[in-house]
Design an enzyme around this catalytic site. Structure first.
Site, short mmCIF file in Angstrom:
data_model
loop_
_atom_site.label_atom_id
_atom_site.label_comp_id
_atom_site.label_asym_id
_atom_site.label_seq_id
_atom_site.Cartn_x
_atom_site.Cartn_y
_atom_site.Cartn_z
N SER A 134 6.32 -1.56 5.54
CA SER A 134 5.36 -2.14 4.60
C SER A 134 5.23 -3.64 4.82
CB SER A 134 5.79 -1.88 3.16
OG SER A 134 5.04 -2.72 2.31
N HIS B 45 2.16 0.18 7.14
CA HIS B 45 1.87 0.48 5.74
C HIS B 45 1.31 -0.78 5.05
CE1 HIS B 45 2.53 2.88 2.04
NE2 HIS B 45 2.83 1.72 1.47
N ASP C 146 -0.21 -2.32 1.52
CA ASP C 146 -0.24 -2.10 0.07
C ASP C 146 -1.36 -2.92 -0.58
OD1 ASP C 146 2.08 -0.36 -0.53
OD2 ASP C 146 3.16 -1.94 0.54
N MET D 4 -3.21 -3.87 -3.96
CA MET D 4 -3.01 -3.87 -5.42
C MET D 4 -4.09 -4.71 -6.10
SD MET D 4 1.11 -4.38 -5.57
CE MET D 4 2.20 -3.60 -4.38
N HIS E 196 -2.29 2.15 1.44
CA HIS E 196 -1.85 2.67 0.14
C HIS E 196 -2.59 1.92 -0.96
CE1 HIS E 196 1.85 3.05 -2.80
NE2 HIS E 196 0.79 3.71 -3.23
N MET F 273 -3.35 0.95 -4.55
CA MET F 273 -2.87 0.93 -5.94
C MET F 273 -3.93 0.20 -6.75
SD MET F 273 1.07 0.20 -4.94
CE MET F 273 0.53 -0.25 -3.30
N MET G 45 6.10 7.99 -4.91
CA MET G 45 6.64 6.66 -5.21
C MET G 45 8.08 6.82 -5.70
SD MET G 45 4.49 4.31 -4.44
CE MET G 45 5.67 3.06 -4.95
N GLY H 94 7.69 -5.12 -4.00
CA GLY H 94 8.71 -4.74 -3.03
C GLY H 94 10.09 -5.06 -3.59
N ASP I 177 8.11 6.06 -0.64
CA ASP I 177 7.80 4.63 -0.69
C ASP I 177 8.53 3.96 -1.85
OD1 ASP I 177 6.64 2.15 -0.46
OD2 ASP I 177 4.61 2.80 -0.97
N GLY I 178 9.43 3.03 -1.51
CA GLY I 178 10.09 2.23 -2.53
C GLY I 178 11.61 2.33 -2.47
N GLY J 15 9.86 -1.79 3.22
CA GLY J 15 9.34 -3.17 3.24
C GLY J 15 10.46 -4.16 3.38
N SER J 16 11.14 -4.43 2.26
CA SER J 16 12.16 -5.48 2.28
C SER J 16 13.33 -5.13 3.21
CB SER J 16 12.68 -5.74 0.86
OG SER J 16 13.04 -4.54 0.23
C1 DX5 Z 1 5.42 -0.91 -3.85
C2 DX5 Z 1 4.77 -0.63 -2.54
C3 DX5 Z 1 5.73 -0.47 -1.44
C4 DX5 Z 1 6.64 -1.66 -1.18
C5 DX5 Z 1 7.96 -1.10 -0.77
O1 DX5 Z 1 4.51 -0.79 -4.87
O2 DX5 Z 1 3.96 0.53 -2.59
O3 DX5 Z 1 5.10 -0.07 -0.22
O4 DX5 Z 1 6.17 -2.54 -0.22
O5 DX5 Z 1 8.86 -2.14 -0.66
P1 DX5 Z 1 10.43 -1.90 -0.56
O6 DX5 Z 1 10.64 -1.08 0.68
O7 DX5 Z 1 10.97 -3.28 -0.47
O8 DX5 Z 1 10.82 -1.17 -1.82
ZN ZN Z 2 3.22 1.33 -0.58
#
Ligand code: DX5
Ligand code: ZN
Length: 220
Positions: free
Chosen positions: A8, A33, A35, A37, A66, A68, A137, A144, A175-176, A197-198
């Protein structure tokens, strides 16, 4: 099939995006990926079409977008034009989910539907034959770096059982909060795509972290 890794970019360094993309192009990542938002469906705002278009110019992997956002049906064609290859909308954001799913497919994109942690898997039963992917999710969407919700395993089991009955080709994306402590367990439970992501971009060597997620070998 071997599972896929979709890092991500929410946790990437946006002042060095070209460098981050190059790094992931050269890594074992399967998808990118992204995101999106809107500050309404989730409390956070990220980026939109202009940034996706820039990423698309350099990306050598499919864009796993993705959404949101509320009423995603307003923007399906725009995301296609920006370069989305896989487009995922939230179940909770779509009043006419069937129509939105068909819209995405008719434009030649792969279609995913995402469930928030509180939304039960069985609600997807009637739409499941039409989907390429379900994104579960494993944190509340918006940020993240949040803590993984353990109830996700139960949802993977339920979704896996349902997909074996009515859509054997379905991909299950998680994811998450995905990291070394749960990646293997998630794959064993039936996940096919891991978003991280992180864990990837916050690590010293993101390409090496992707490699570990791919091989599920976190010891070396
Ligand atoms: C959160 C996103 C994720 C996010 C995941 O709302 O949909 O894709 O980037 O981040 P990590 O892997 O750090 O939880
Ligand atoms: Zn995501």
């Amino acid at each position: 099939m071997q599972h896929l890794i979709s890092p991500s970019f929410l946790s990437a360094d946006f002042t060095n995006l070209e460098k981050e993309i190059k790094l992931m192009n050269e890594s074992e990542a399967d998808w990118f990926h992204l995101d999106i938002m809107d500050g309404v469906f989730v409390p956070n705002i990220t980026f939109g079409m202009p940034v996706i278009k820039q990423i698309k110019k350099h990306a050598e992997k499919p864009l796993d977008v993705h959404l949101m956002i509320v009423q995603p049906e307003r923007y399906i064609e725009d995301f296609k034009n920006a370069g989305a290859d896989i487009l995922t909308v939230h179940y909770e954001a779509c009043t006419h989910l069937h129509r939105t799913v068909q819209q995405i497919k008719s434009l030649g994109m792969k279609v995913g539907v995402s469930l928030n942690p509180h939304t039960p898997v069985h609600l997807l039963e009637d739409i499941l034959p039409d989907l390429d992917m379900v994104l579960l999710m494993s944190v509340n969407p918006g940020f993240g770096g949040q803590k993984f919700i353990e109830n996700t395993y139960k949802k993977i089991n339920q979704l896996k059982a349902l997909s074996e009955k009515i859509n054997k080709n379905l991909l299950i994306e998680i994811d998450g909060g995905v990291d070394a402590s749960n990646a293997e367990k998630l794959i064993d439970a039936g996940a096919n795509v891991l978003v991280a992501g992180s864990f990837v971009f916050g690590s010293k060597n993101p390409a090496e972290t992707v490699k570990k997620l791919k091989s599920l070998d976190f010891i070396h």
